[in-house]
Scaffold this motif. Sequence first.
Motif, short mmCIF file in Angstrom:
data_model
loop_
_atom_site.label_atom_id
_atom_site.label_comp_id
_atom_site.label_asym_id
_atom_site.label_seq_id
_atom_site.Cartn_x
_atom_site.Cartn_y
_atom_site.Cartn_z
N LYS A 43 0.84 -1.21 0.00
CA LYS A 43 0.00 0.00 0.00
C LYS A 43 0.87 1.25 0.00
N ILE A 44 1.94 1.22 0.79
CA ILE A 44 2.86 2.37 0.85
C ILE A 44 3.53 2.56 -0.51
N GLU A 45 3.95 1.46 -1.11
CA GLU A 45 4.63 1.51 -2.40
C GLU A 45 3.68 2.00 -3.49
N ALA A 46 2.40 1.63 -3.41
CA ALA A 46 1.42 2.06 -4.40
C ALA A 46 1.24 3.58 -4.38
N ARG A 47 1.46 4.18 -3.22
CA ARG A 47 1.39 5.65 -3.13
C ARG A 47 2.70 6.28 -3.60
N GLY A 48 3.69 5.46 -3.93
CA GLY A 48 4.98 5.97 -4.39
C GLY A 48 5.88 6.44 -3.27
N GLU A 49 5.64 5.94 -2.06
CA GLU A 49 6.38 6.43 -0.90
C GLU A 49 7.39 5.44 -0.34
N LEU A 50 7.56 4.32 -0.99
CA LEU A 50 8.59 3.36 -0.58
C LEU A 50 9.71 3.47 -1.60
N ASP A 51 10.31 4.66 -1.65
CA ASP A 51 11.18 5.00 -2.76
C ASP A 51 12.64 5.20 -2.40
N LEU A 52 12.97 5.22 -1.13
CA LEU A 52 14.36 5.43 -0.75
C LEU A 52 15.16 4.13 -0.81
N SER A 53 16.41 4.24 -1.18
CA SER A 53 17.24 3.03 -1.21
C SER A 53 17.33 2.41 0.17
N GLU A 54 17.24 3.25 1.22
CA GLU A 54 17.28 2.72 2.60
C GLU A 54 16.08 1.82 2.88
N HIS A 55 14.93 2.12 2.28
CA HIS A 55 13.75 1.28 2.47
C HIS A 55 14.03 -0.13 1.95
N MET A 56 14.53 -0.21 0.73
CA MET A 56 14.78 -1.52 0.12
C MET A 56 15.90 -2.26 0.83
N GLN A 57 16.98 -1.55 1.17
CA GLN A 57 18.08 -2.20 1.88
C GLN A 57 17.63 -2.74 3.22
N THR A 58 16.86 -1.95 3.95
CA THR A 58 16.37 -2.37 5.26
C THR A 58 15.41 -3.54 5.13
N LEU A 59 14.54 -3.49 4.14
CA LEU A 59 13.59 -4.57 3.91
C LEU A 59 14.31 -5.86 3.58
N LEU A 60 15.29 -5.79 2.71
CA LEU A 60 16.05 -6.99 2.35
C LEU A 60 16.86 -7.53 3.54
N ARG A 61 17.43 -6.65 4.33
CA ARG A 61 18.16 -7.09 5.52
C ARG A 61 17.23 -7.80 6.52
N SER A 62 15.99 -7.34 6.61
CA SER A 62 15.06 -7.95 7.56
C SER A 62 14.73 -9.39 7.17
N MET A 63 14.95 -9.74 5.92
CA MET A 63 14.65 -11.09 5.44
C MET A 63 15.82 -12.05 5.63
#
Length: 129
Positions: free
Chosen positions: A105-125
């Motif tokens: 839902k956040i990404e659909a609004r275009g707000e999951l756009d920082l490289s830190e978001h993706m890096q943090t998300l991938l690290r959490s996995m």
Amino acid sequence: MSRINRRALLFNSGSAVIASTVGTTALATDALRRDRGSSRDLQALIKAHRATYAAFAKAIHEVNGSNPGHADRASRAEERALLAVCACSAVSSWDRHVKARYLLKIEARGELDLSEHMQTLLRSMMCER
């Protein structure tokens, strides 16, 4: 002729079934406790992000250029809250579902756009070893 009779065999196998059932139930209960704890953590993080997002939106509309520092602080708080959701380890399938659905839902609004978001998300996995 063997000294083991049918009654002794049933008694001993019944004890083994009870012991294995008790052990399995205890393990399942521990897993459910861990899942529930994580779900509460994830729900709290999502709730905090929603609150900081609302505060950020309010700061943007109220400021209209008069106090940009307030909007900047609100923006940073919202970003930290979103990063916390991204960083949360989802250990159960329910957690993974809730986290993915919220972040989509956040990404659909275009707000999951920082490289830190993706890096943090991938690290959490990644599994910690």
